[in-house]
Design a protein around this motif. Structure first.
Motif, PDB file in Angstrom:
ATOM      1  N   GLY A 155       0.787  -1.221   0.000  1.00  7.12           N
ATOM      2  CA  GLY A 155       0.000   0.000   0.000  1.00  7.12           C
ATOM      3  C   GLY A 155       0.813   1.263   0.000  1.00  7.12           C
ATOM      4  N   GLN A 156       1.878   1.249   0.771  1.00  2.56           N
ATOM      5  CA  GLN A 156       2.717   2.430   0.825  1.00  2.56           C
ATOM      6  C   GLN A 156       4.106   2.105   0.286  1.00  2.56           C
ATOM      7  N   ALA A 157       4.161   1.182  -0.695  1.00  2.00           N
ATOM      8  CA  ALA A 157       5.443   0.770  -1.261  1.00  2.00           C
ATOM      9  C   ALA A 157       6.169   1.976  -1.833  1.00  2.00           C
ATOM     10  N   HIS A 158       7.460   2.023  -1.560  1.00  2.00           N
ATOM     11  CA  HIS A 158       8.252   3.163  -1.993  1.00  2.00           C
ATOM     12  C   HIS A 158       9.266   2.753  -3.043  1.00  2.00           C
ATOM     13  N   ASN A 159       9.265   3.471  -4.158  1.00  2.36           N
ATOM     14  CA  ASN A 159      10.260   3.230  -5.193  1.00  2.36           C
ATOM     15  C   ASN A 159      11.613   3.773  -4.743  1.00  2.36           C
ATOM     16  N   LEU A 160      12.671   3.145  -5.239  1.00  2.29           N
ATOM     17  CA  LEU A 160      14.012   3.625  -4.922  1.00  2.29           C
ATOM     18  C   LEU A 160      14.274   4.949  -5.619  1.00  2.29           C
ATOM     19  N   SER A 161      14.919   5.850  -4.904  1.00  5.01           N
ATOM     20  CA  SER A 161      15.317   7.107  -5.521  1.00  5.01           C
ATOM     21  C   SER A 161      16.360   6.835  -6.600  1.00  5.01           C
ATOM     22  N   LYS A 162      16.343   7.642  -7.633  1.00  4.14           N
ATOM     23  CA  LYS A 162      17.257   7.425  -8.757  1.00  4.14           C
ATOM     24  C   LYS A 162      18.617   8.074  -8.546  1.00  4.14           C
ATOM     25  N   LYS A 163      18.686   9.014  -7.628  1.00  2.41           N
ATOM     26  CA  LYS A 163      19.949   9.699  -7.361  1.00  2.41           C
ATOM     27  C   LYS A 163      20.260   9.618  -5.869  1.00  2.41           C
ATOM     28  N   TYR A 164      21.537   9.486  -5.567  1.00  2.38           N
ATOM     29  CA  TYR A 164      21.961   9.461  -4.172  1.00  2.38           C
ATOM     30  C   TYR A 164      23.016  10.538  -3.974  1.00  2.38           C
ATOM     31  N   GLU A 165      22.856  11.296  -2.903  1.00  2.00           N
ATOM     32  CA  GLU A 165      23.800  12.353  -2.592  1.00  2.00           C
ATOM     33  C   GLU A 165      24.535  11.983  -1.307  1.00  2.00           C
ATOM     34  N   LYS A 166      25.811  11.732  -1.426  1.00  2.00           N
ATOM     35  CA  LYS A 166      26.607  11.309  -0.277  1.00  2.00           C
ATOM     36  C   LYS A 166      26.698  12.432   0.739  1.00  2.00           C
ATOM     37  N   PRO A 167      26.462  12.140   2.029  1.00  2.00           N
ATOM     38  CA  PRO A 167      26.571  13.192   3.041  1.00  2.00           C
ATOM     39  C   PRO A 167      28.009  13.698   3.161  1.00  2.00           C
ATOM     40  N   THR A 168      28.140  14.952   3.544  1.00  2.00           N
ATOM     41  CA  THR A 168      29.464  15.560   3.682  1.00  2.00           C
ATOM     42  C   THR A 168      29.881  15.742   5.137  1.00  2.00           C
ATOM     43  N   ASP A 169      28.923  15.742   6.047  1.00  2.00           N
ATOM     44  CA  ASP A 169      29.228  15.871   7.469  1.00  2.00           C
ATOM     45  C   ASP A 169      30.023  14.633   7.910  1.00  2.00           C
ATOM     46  N   PRO A 170      31.268  14.796   8.378  1.00  2.00           N
ATOM     47  CA  PRO A 170      32.082  13.631   8.741  1.00  2.00           C
ATOM     48  C   PRO A 170      31.457  12.778   9.842  1.00  2.00           C
ATOM     49  N   LEU A 171      30.681  13.381  10.729  1.00  2.00           N
ATOM     50  CA  LEU A 171      30.020  12.608  11.785  1.00  2.00           C
ATOM     51  C   LEU A 171      28.923  11.716  11.208  1.00  2.00           C
ATOM     52  N   VAL A 172      28.209  12.234  10.209  1.00  2.00           N
ATOM     53  CA  VAL A 172      27.162  11.443   9.552  1.00  2.00           C
ATOM     54  C   VAL A 172      27.805  10.324   8.734  1.00  2.00           C
ATOM     55  N   VAL A 173      28.881  10.637   8.034  1.00  2.00           N
ATOM     56  CA  VAL A 173      29.588   9.629   7.238  1.00  2.00           C
ATOM     57  C   VAL A 173      30.063   8.486   8.139  1.00  2.00           C
ATOM     58  N   ALA A 174      30.616   8.839   9.295  1.00  2.00           N
ATOM     59  CA  ALA A 174      31.102   7.818  10.233  1.00  2.00           C
ATOM     60  C   ALA A 174      29.945   6.981  10.790  1.00  2.00           C
ATOM     61  N   ALA A 226      15.093  12.128  -2.957  1.00  2.00           N
ATOM     62  CA  ALA A 226      16.529  12.037  -3.223  1.00  2.00           C
ATOM     63  C   ALA A 226      17.227  13.349  -2.875  1.00  2.00           C
ATOM     64  N   GLY A 227      18.432  13.236  -2.336  1.00  2.00           N
ATOM     65  CA  GLY A 227      19.186  14.430  -1.983  1.00  2.00           C
ATOM     66  C   GLY A 227      19.901  14.259  -0.663  1.00  2.00           C
ATOM     67  N   GLN A 228      20.274  15.359  -0.057  1.00  2.00           N
ATOM     68  CA  GLN A 228      21.140  15.305   1.118  1.00  2.00           C
ATOM     69  C   GLN A 228      20.440  14.823   2.381  1.00  2.00           C
ATOM     70  N   TYR A 229      19.113  14.645   2.334  1.00  2.00           N
ATOM     71  CA  TYR A 229      18.412  14.174   3.529  1.00  2.00           C
ATOM     72  C   TYR A 229      17.882  12.751   3.375  1.00  2.00           C
ATOM     73  N   GLU A 230      18.358  12.043   2.373  1.00  2.00           N
ATOM     74  CA  GLU A 230      18.076  10.605   2.261  1.00  2.00           C
ATOM     75  C   GLU A 230      19.426   9.892   2.353  1.00  2.00           C
ATOM     76  N   ASN A 231      19.911   9.755   3.592  1.00  2.00           N
ATOM     77  CA  ASN A 231      21.262   9.239   3.810  1.00  2.00           C
ATOM     78  C   ASN A 231      21.404   7.771   3.457  1.00  2.00           C
TER      79      ASN A 231
END
Length: 466
Positions: free
Chosen positions: A9-28, A278-283
């Motif tokens: 019912g609420q199936a979500h398609n995969l985003s086509k673009k991924y934006e890698k986070p730049t905050d080193p704490l988030v990356v870790a 898609a974007g910087q808030y879909e880690n």
């Protein structure tokens, strides 16, 4: 897809673009999370009392998962009133999160994501923004010392070193600033034009911001903000190739930059998962009820139900431990995580079958987990029913042979780029593995005897040292 099942019912398609986070704490934090591999998801709310799909039966869309049933289904308004009145009878007196932690821990789960609020707007935490919540005096459970179940769940799991994830629905179908009572709701979306009524939309944005800030400040360390309801998004991010996104008529921008900045100020390194936007808030991305056929080039997690439903349904059919183990192996071989959902019942406990499944999964994990946790995908990822992983240092590979169909004595393990093996062992067994390295990889010539003598019922895990 390798695997697809359950309520879509609420199936979500995969985003086509991924934006890698730049905050080193988030990356870790993201790298740490990717090593965990196996998590627990829980959908729980007042809807569990009726044993119906979470939230969706109050959505006025004519879809299979939104169908209303029962004595109040004669009219939409009668049903909605009865549904919201479930608040006055919700009393999960068997709620004991330590029991869940023990079972999840023994099963080898390493993180938890809990529905603090689903689309219906009922808050499973002590929010100050609404009285439609588990801690309000209208809710019988509010007198229980553990009424703030989100806090209790987070604290209990955190004590066992689980990463903590707060699921939060961006749409809120109870909020008068999302579904304005002046207009009838037409579908899952906001029922007025935010551009025409900016003050009302601003009030909703503030409400959402405040609720998320409460979760980020009053509930201890939180690692994941897992945002659902992808139709609440800036209009320019709509993908018209996706059926459900074509139904989004208005710009539903809630100012994610402001929300994320606030959340990370309180919770440094917080992973934000704004699903399908898609974007910087879909880690990381969240394929739902399915396993990608090939590894993805970015972090991902398959969220899959243990039963047929996300939320509690009496007599639900649960996947066997065998099926869950197969899923875990397939997902990890593709470099992903498995977030397995179990829906607590109206009494505050899981179905006994869920505990039984977790116990069996844990028995397998204790023997085979070293090739699951902290592992990396390695080509060709699988051959037939043999699935591969490798260690971080690339000195050890693992081959999981799923017990599908009749097996002969010979099993071929063909892993690319690892060189010539020095040793091959069957994890959990002291039996001698008869193997030979050839042009097509490693051939194990006594597989059937090994499997039978070891008394295996699930996937056999071979450890290959290079």
């Amino acid at each position: 897809m390798l695997y697809s099942t359950g309520v879509l019912g609420q199936a979500h398609n995969l985003s086509k673009k991924y934006e890698k986070p730049t905050d080193p704490l988030v990356v870790a934090k993201l790298a740490q999370w990717q090593d965990l591999k196996f998590g627990l998801f829980m959908h729980w709310g007042t809807y569990s009392q009726w044993g119906v799909v979470e939230s969706w039966s109050i959505c006025p869309e004519d879809e299979g998962w939104t169908q209303r049933k029962g004595p109040y289904s004669d009219t939409y308004n009668n049903y909605l009133k009865a549904y919201e009145n479930l608040q006055t009878t919700f009393n999960p007196v068997k709620f004991n999160p330590e029991k869940w932690v023990k079972a999840a821990n023994e099963a080898g789960m390493k993180y938890v994501v809990f529905t603090t609020k689903h689309h219906d707007g009922f808050s499973m935490f002590d929010t100050k923004q609404t009285d439609y919540k588990i801690t309000d005096k209208k809710t019988p459970f509010s007198t229980n010392p553990r009424a703030n179940v989100t806090k209790e769940i987070f604290n209990a799991f955190r004590k066992q070193n689980f990463m903590i994830g707060a699921y939060f629905s961006k749409p809120d179908w109870h909020s008068k600033d999302y579904w304005w009572p002046y207009f009838p709701p037409k579908d899952r979306n906001v029922n007025y034009d935010p551009a025409k009524y900016p003050e009302r939309w601003d009030a909703f944005k503030k409400f959402t911001y405040n609720q998320i800030e409460e979760l980020m400040t009053g509930y201890g360390k939180v690692d994941i903000l897992w945002l659902d309801g992808g139709w609440v998004r800036p209009k320019e991010t709509i993908d018209t190739a996706v059926d459900w996104q074509r139904g989004i008529k208005f710009n539903q921008d809630i100012d994610m930059p402001k929300i994320a900045a606030m959340a990370r100020q309180h919770q440094p390194g917080l992973m934000v998962v704004d699903r399908t936007v898609a974007g910087q808030y879909e880690n990381y991305t969240t394929p739902e009820q399915e396993v990608p056929e090939k590894p993805l080039s970015y972090p991902w997690e398959s969220c899959i139900t243990m039963g047929n439903s996300w939320s509690y349904v009496p007599g639900d059919k649960y996947k066997s431990a065998h099926d869950v183990i197969d899923l875990l192996v397939k997902i990890v071989s593709r470099g992903g995580n498995l977030l397995m959902n179990i829906g607590p019942g109206p009494d505050g406990d899981w179905d006994p079958v869920a505990y039984d499944r977790l116990k069996s999964i844990g028995e397998w994990i204790k023997i085979n987990g070293e090739g699951i946790y902290n592992s990396r995908a390695v080509a060709p990822y699988s051959n037939g029913n043999v699935f591969y992983t490798k260690s971080k240092d690339q000195k050890i590979a693992y081959a999981y042979v799923l017990p599908e169909g009749e097996q002969g004595d010979n099993i071929t393990i063909n892993i690319e780029g690892m060189g010539k093996p020095k040793q091959v062992t069957l994890m959990g067994s002291k039996q001698k593995v008869k193997w030979k390295a050839g042009a097509d990889g490693v051939v194990v010539s006594n597989y059937k005897a090994l499997y039978q003598k070891a008394g295996l019922k699930e996937a056999a895990g071979f450890k290959i040292i290079y």
